[in-house]
Design a protein around this motif. Structure first.
Motif: not given
Length: 209
Positions: A184-194
């Motif tokens: 859940a933490a990885a999904a919340a912090s993942f940014s496709t734009r970044d």
């Protein structure tokens, strides 16, 4: 003469607009419908990579040790996740066994390995082969990751079993709980734009800060 900022389209109403510079932690919203267009996440690639690598270690523990053990008539029998899948299959519950295997083993492993495979080279200023297809795969696999549902099923089973047997929680049970939080933490912090911004920097193209 400076180049204009890149054009982006709102994913809700398709309005075309120019990217704007954001302060760390802020988000840009569509002026027409109010949908969030993108965020300026703080160090999202490093944080997501750290969560994914931690999740990979916890995933190995969760699948290698018993989820719980049942004590009956003086004997103690541990049950692993794969053992549970095999038991369901042997009881003519192939559909349930397949769903458990895919949602609790295959999809989480695919998500974790994909994140590490994608982000670790970016951290080293390199591009992983096939990163375009990998980003699409992550988008498709995201709705099928149901470790939290599997955890809820385990807890319900433990409550029912305690009325007839002595149930001892195993290392894997706590590992699955930690794994749920890490994914859940990885999904919340993942940014496709970044990720795309990092790809553009590696390719030498201009990106908005």
């Amino acid at each position: 003469m400076s180049q204009p900022a890149p054009l982006i389209a709102c994913h809700d109403c398709d309005l075309l607009q120019r990217e704007i510079t954001l302060k760390p932690g802020c988000a840009a919203t569509c002026p027409r419908c109010g949908a969030v267009l993108y965020r300026n996440a703080t160090d999202s690639i490093n944080r997501t990579l750290a969560y994914a690598m931690s999740a990979a270690l916890v995933f190995l523990v969760a699948n290698g040790f018993p989820i719980f053990a049942i004590e009956s008539q003086g004997s103690l029998k541990g049950i692993t996740l794969m053992g549970a899948v095999h038991s369901l299959w042997g009881q003519d519950m192939q559909a349930v066994a397949t769903v458990v295997f895919i949602t609790a083993v295959v999809i989480p492993a695919l998500e974790i390995l994909s994140l590490v495979y994608l982000l670790l080279p970016l951290r080293l200023t390199m591009l992983a082969p096939g990163y375009n297809q990998l980003l699409r795969l992550l988008r498709l696999a995201e709705p099928w990751g149901m470790v939290e549902v599997f955890m809820l099923g385990i807890l319900v089973s433990l409550v029912k079993l305690t009325s007839n047997f002595r149930v001892i929680p195993g290392v894997a049970l706590w590992s699955f709980a930690v794994l749920t939080l890490l994914i859940a933490a990885a999904a919340a912090s993942f940014s496709t734009r970044d990720v795309w911004c990092c790809v553009d920097r590696i390719n030498g193209r201009r990106v908005a800060p």
